[in-house]
Design an enzyme around this catalytic site. Structure first.
Site, PDB file in Angstrom:
ATOM      1  CE  LYS A  87      -4.413   0.848   2.246  1.00 49.42           C
ATOM      2  NZ  LYS A  87      -5.105   0.762   3.526  1.00 49.42           N
TER       3      LYS A  87
HETATM    4  C1  E4P Z   1      -8.432   1.175   3.939  1.00 48.31           C
HETATM    5  O1  E4P Z   1      -7.649   0.818   3.112  1.00 48.31           O
HETATM    6  C2  E4P Z   1      -8.436   2.523   4.518  1.00 48.31           C
HETATM    7  O2  E4P Z   1      -7.216   2.797   5.106  1.00 48.31           O
HETATM    8  C3  E4P Z   1      -9.579   2.640   5.478  1.00 48.31           C
HETATM    9  O3  E4P Z   1     -10.750   2.139   4.858  1.00 48.31           O
HETATM   10  C4  E4P Z   1      -9.798   4.036   6.001  1.00 48.31           C
HETATM   11  O4  E4P Z   1     -10.986   4.050   6.753  1.00 48.31           O
HETATM   12  P1  E4P Z   1     -11.356   5.206   7.795  1.00 48.31           P
HETATM   13  O5  E4P Z   1     -11.613   6.443   7.019  1.00 48.31           O
HETATM   14  O6  E4P Z   1     -12.578   4.690   8.486  1.00 48.31           O
HETATM   15  O7  E4P Z   1     -10.158   5.344   8.708  1.00 48.31           O
END
Ligand code: E4P
Length: 218
Positions: A87
């Protein structure tokens, strides 16, 4: 549409890996911190343990922001297991790293996507997934689902293979709307995924069926 579990919580991943409803896992540094996983050695152990559950692709995020540092971390993460997806944040360096990793066949998830322009750059660089954050856009009164629609239309028009991985999911309606809009994947927290099984009329209907059966059959 695929469903990923958005957590670093091992028991939750293990439980849902046995239900056949999840196709992958996404983590981020905040989710790792929430589980108290501290230090590089423990991060590596944790990612390796998650991958051993055979839950499909597991997104593991780099921390460095400079090109060289990001690339080094990316190679290290990718070497842990074949299911690791690296990522990478949506920055100028991040896009360069995604391009480099794509030439080596390493899968990437370009995270923190808030505009279609960012999603276009990530696709041009060869990202495997892009993660548009729906909930965080709605938190500031912007159209998160509209972003999914816009990215879908751009990717289809130019035949980009990058998959839209809708993230920052706040409710079941987000999941259903993303499916309608053609997102390839939705990643959602455990609390939201498990609610997908339920409806009060399902519970009531089942109680009624069992009561009727018992009345006649004892
Ligand atoms: C996933 O890859 C993201 O980091 C995550 O869905 C972010 O979610 P949030 O906005 O609830 O922290």
């Amino acid at each position: 549409m695929k469903l990923f579990l958005d957590t670093a919580n091992y028991p939750q991943i293990k439980e849902l890996s046995q239900t056949a409803i999840i196709d992958g896992v996404t983590t981020n540094p905040s989710l790792m911190a929430k589980e108290g996983i501290e230090g590089k050695e423990n991060w590596i152990k944790h990612y390796t343990a998650i991958c051993a559950l055979a839950v499909g692709p597991v997104s593991a995020e780099v921390i460095a922001l400079d090109y060289k540092g990001m690339l080094e971390e990316a190679y290290e993460l990718a070497s842990l297991h074949k299911n690791i997806v690296v990522k990478i944040p949506m920055t100028k360096n991040g896009i360069k790293v995604i391009y480099e990793l794509a030439t080596k066949g390493i899968k990437t998830n370009c995270t923190l996507i808030f505009t279609a322009a960012q999603a276009l750059l990530a696709a041009k660089a060869g990202a495997t997934y892009v993660s548009p954050f729906i909930g965080r856009l709605e938190d500031i009164n912007e159209d998160g689902l509209g972003l999914i629609k816009s990215i879908r239309s751009i990717y289809d028009q130019f035949h980009f293979e990058t998959q839209i991985l809708a993230a920052s999911i706040r409710n079941q309606n987000h999941i259903v709307r993303c499916a309608e809009l053609g997102a390839d994947v939705v990643t959602a927290p455990y609390s939201i995924l498990v609610k997908m099984f339920d409806h009060p009329l399902t519970t009531k209907g089942l109680e009624q069926f069992l009561a009727d059966h018992k009345r006649l059959n004892g």
